[in-house]
Each structure stands twice: as structure tokens, then as C-alpha cells.
Write an enzyme that holds these catalytic residues in place. Structure first.
Site, short mmCIF file in Angstrom:
data_model
loop_
_atom_site.label_atom_id
_atom_site.label_comp_id
_atom_site.label_asym_id
_atom_site.label_seq_id
_atom_site.Cartn_x
_atom_site.Cartn_y
_atom_site.Cartn_z
N LYS A 111 31.53 -5.40 97.17
CA LYS A 111 30.95 -4.37 97.51
C LYS A 111 31.43 -3.37 98.71
O LYS A 111 31.46 -2.17 98.66
CB LYS A 111 29.50 -4.14 97.68
N LYS A 192 30.04 -6.04 77.65
CA LYS A 192 28.26 -6.22 77.85
C LYS A 192 27.86 -4.61 77.54
O LYS A 192 28.51 -3.71 78.45
CB LYS A 192 27.99 -6.71 78.96
N LYS A 195 24.91 -0.12 82.12
CA LYS A 195 24.51 1.08 82.73
C LYS A 195 25.82 2.04 82.94
O LYS A 195 25.75 2.95 83.33
CB LYS A 195 23.60 1.19 83.60
P1 AMP Z 1 21.88 -5.63 85.83
O1 AMP Z 1 21.11 -4.40 85.79
O2 AMP Z 1 23.25 -5.57 85.14
O3 AMP Z 1 21.95 -6.41 87.16
O4 AMP Z 1 21.03 -6.37 84.91
C1 AMP Z 1 19.80 -6.94 85.26
C2 AMP Z 1 19.51 -7.97 84.26
O5 AMP Z 1 19.70 -7.71 82.73
C3 AMP Z 1 20.36 -9.30 84.49
O6 AMP Z 1 19.59 -10.47 84.10
C4 AMP Z 1 21.32 -9.23 83.29
O7 AMP Z 1 21.73 -10.49 83.05
C5 AMP Z 1 20.37 -8.48 82.11
N1 AMP Z 1 21.48 -7.57 81.42
C6 AMP Z 1 22.35 -6.69 81.88
N2 AMP Z 1 22.98 -6.31 80.71
C7 AMP Z 1 22.76 -7.14 79.70
C8 AMP Z 1 23.25 -7.36 78.38
N3 AMP Z 1 24.04 -6.25 77.82
N4 AMP Z 1 22.85 -8.12 77.52
C9 AMP Z 1 22.04 -9.02 77.84
N5 AMP Z 1 21.62 -9.16 79.06
C10 AMP Z 1 21.78 -8.09 80.15
#
Ligand code: AMP
Ligand code: TRP
Length: 326
Positions: A111, A192, A195
């Protein structure tokens, strides 16, 4: 009962991947362990935002957590800044971790390399996270690989403190989160759902309306074959549709294969299943946001319950250190 702490930053909107991958397992888990869920707004301060943005996102995220089924009477859902002990214990953590240890954090290196203004908070972020975890006598912290190092440093701090000042903190362990579905981008099924996707076309937001969801599924990328098989390696697009349909309807994806001979109906059914899944969540979300008083009261109750545990732990730490207590 095992105490389990999961925290989420109020940055960005929740999408279908977050829900099926992380939040749905939280909802299922709340009845099986003593679940604490923090919305970590202090951590979100390490990202530069305009005034007011973090607060607005905190309210929206809280509404979404309750809308998907976290129960304020079962799990302890709280906002980090509502429990001042987080900041107070963070200082104690900072004084029990070395500059060298913090410098080795991969997330900090990544970061800080991308930013012009690298705040002290970005550097000491893991000390605040250690405070989050240790305040609640947490047994287990379910985290993805990117956060394991932060749980490891938390363990090191707890062991060091206990050694120096006497047994004070429960030493937590990182656990692999209960497996939710892994949702891929509808336009690029090898990535994956995230966002930070290039376009929104492959991303299903929790608040997308039915038409939008239908359209995104209709345009989902598959492959040039025609047979429906569950094989994430060679057929990532089709397998993702089966995965989503399965997660939305409670079936293993491979069991759904027999019902389809063409891609069109699979896309349509996956879309309809997601609409059916999200429609009641969206209604609850709107109701919760429409009654801000009740939502705030739920968070206040969560903070009170969290605060009781946190205050006792902080006092234990201050006493162990030997600060003058009145
Ligand atoms: P993040 O906002 O990417 O930090 O994700 C927050 C939570 O959502 C974490 O526990 C990730 O593992 C889960 N997560 C994010 N994107 C996915 C995805 N495409 N499929 C499954 N789990 C996800
Ligand atoms: N750093 C975590 C993340 O970026 C969020 C977090 C803050 C956290 N405090 C925590 C996670 C305590 C687990 C336990 O996802």
C-alpha cells in the site's frame, strides 16, 4: 463457546461475491459460536476520503449486515469508533511491537508503494488490528491469506505482552473462513468478482435491480462450446454460473448440470435465482435505512455489549502494566 471476531472496513459497496463468499457464512456461523462483528471505521481512515464518506458507508454497511441476516440479538455487531478502547489499546500495542516487525508487513509495503502520502496510521495499522482482536479475548479470527500476517503479529504482540506483564491476553489463532462460494466476474470468469473490476458489467451489486441483474447474466461470458459441465479449469464461465445458481438455491453446483443442455437457460435461471435471493435483502435494507433511529439503536446496543468486554480487557492490561489506577 468459541469467540470469533470478523471485521470489515466500510469502504466500497458490498457485492454478490462478498455476500456469497463472506457474509452468508457469517450469518450461518452466528448461531454456532460467540460472534463479534466490527465495522472498522478507524481502519478506513487510512484511505483518504472526503469528510462524511466513512460515516455514510458505515450506516450502509451496517444496514446490509442486518439485511443479510446478522441478528443484533445473537451476534455482537458494532462500529469500531463507538468503542474507544480500540484506540486506547492500540497505543499499548504500538509500544509492544517493533519498527522492524511493522516494516515487514506485506500489506504496508504494497500500500505504501502506491501512495504519495504514507500516513503513520498506515504503518501502525496492524497494531490497531491487534487491539481489535485482543480486546475481545478472541479465540479465532477467520481471515483470508492477505490478513494472516496481521493475525501472526497479533499473536506475537500478545505473547510478548503476556511474557512481560503477566498473563493478560488470550492468544488468538487465524482460521480459514468457513468456505462460502467463490464468485467470479461475469465478464472475466478467470478473475474474482471484485469492486475494482474494470467495468461494472461483470459485477453484481447487492442493490442492483432485477432488470440490471437479468442483463448482466444474459451477457455473461461463457465459451465457444455448447455443453454444460462443471469444470472451473476449462469452463470457468459456465462453472461460475453453476456456482452462483448453486449458492443462491442451496445446491452443489455439479448437481445442477443435468438440468441444462444449453447456456441460455442456465444464464436465465442463475439471474432469476439471484434476483429471488436479493429482492428480500434489498427490501430489508431499505426498511432498515428508512428507520435510522432503530438502526442506530441496534449499533448502540452492539457497542454497549462490545464495550463491556473491551473495557474489562483494557483495564486488565493497564493494571498488568502497572499504570496508576485510582
Ligand atoms: P474485500 O472487500 O475484497 O476485502 O472482500 C471482503 C470479503 O468478501 C472477504 O472475506 C473476501 O474473501 C470476500 N470476497 C470478496 N470477493 C469475493 C468473491 N468474488 N467471491 C467470494 N468471496 C469474496
Ligand atoms: N485488516 C482487515 C482487512 O483489511 C480488517 C480488520 C481490521 C480485521 N481489524 C480486524 C480483520 C480484526 C479481522 C480482525 O480486511
Amino acid at each position: 463457546m468459541t469467540r470469533v471476531l470478523s471485521c470489515i472496513q466500510p469502504t466500497g459497496d458490498v457485492h454478490l461475491g462478498n455476500y456469497l463468499g463472506a457474509l452468508a457464512p457469517w450469518v450461518a456461523g452466528q448461531h454456532e459460536h460467540d460472534a463479534f462483528h466490527g465495522i472498522v471505521d478507524l481502519h478506513a481512515l487510512t484511505v483518504a476520503e472526503e469528510p462524511g464518506v466513512i460515516g455514510a458507508r458505515t450506516v450502509q454497511l451496517a444496514a446490509m449486515l442486518f439485511a443479510v441476516g446478522l441478528d443484533a440479538d445473537v451476534a455482537t455487531v458494532f462500529v469500531q469508533s463507538h468503542v474507544p478502547e480500540h484506540s486506547q489499546l492500540a497505543w499499548v500495542m504500538e509500544c509492544n511491537v517493533s519498527f522492524g516487525e511493522l516494516s515487514r508487513m506485506v500489506q504496508f509495503k504494497e500500500k505504501s508503494a502506491k501512495r504519495e502520502f504514507v500516513s503513520g496510521g498506515l504503518f501502525t495499522y496492524p497494531a490497531l488490528q491487534a487491539a481489535d482482536i485482543l480486546l475481545y479475548d478472541t479465540d479465532e479470527v477467520p481471515v483470508g491469506d492477505d490478513q494472516r500476517q496481521h493475525v501472526e503479529i497479533t499473536r506475537d504482540i500478545a505473547l510478548r505482552f503476556n511474557h512481560r506483564f503477566g498473563a493478560t491476553f488470550v492468544v488468538p489463532r487465524a482460521v480459514t473462513p468457513r468456505a462460502g462460494a467463490r464468485v467470479m466476474d461475469l465478464q472475466d470468469p478467470t478473475a474474482k468478482m471484485s469492486k475494482s473490476a474494470d467495468t461494472g458489467a461483470g459485477l453484481i451489486q447487492m442493490l442492483d435491480d432485477a432488470e440490471m441483474i437479468r442483463r448482466k447474466f444474459k451477457r455473461a461470458v461463457t465459451d465457444s462450446e455448447t455443453d454444460v459441465r462443471y469444470d472451473p479449469e476449462t469452463k470457468p464461465g459456465v462453472s461460475n454460473l453453476l456456482e452462483i445458481l448453486g449458492a443462491a438455491t442451496g445446491h452443489p453446483p455439479a448437481d445442477l448440470v443435468a438440468g441444462y443442455t444449453q447456456y441460455g437457460p442456465l444464464k436465465a435461471d442463475a439471474g432469476e435465482a439471484v434476483i429471488e435471493l436479493l429482492t428480500p435483502i434489498q427490501a430489508r435494507y431499505r426498511d432498515l435505512l428508512a428507520d435510522r433511529g432503530e438502526l442506530t439503536a441496534m449499533l448502540r446496543r452492539g457497542a454497549e455489549r462490545a464495550g463491556e468486554v473491551a473495557a474489562a480487557t483494557l483495564e486488565r492490561a493497564y493494571t498488568a502494566i502497572g499504570f496508576l489506577r485510582s
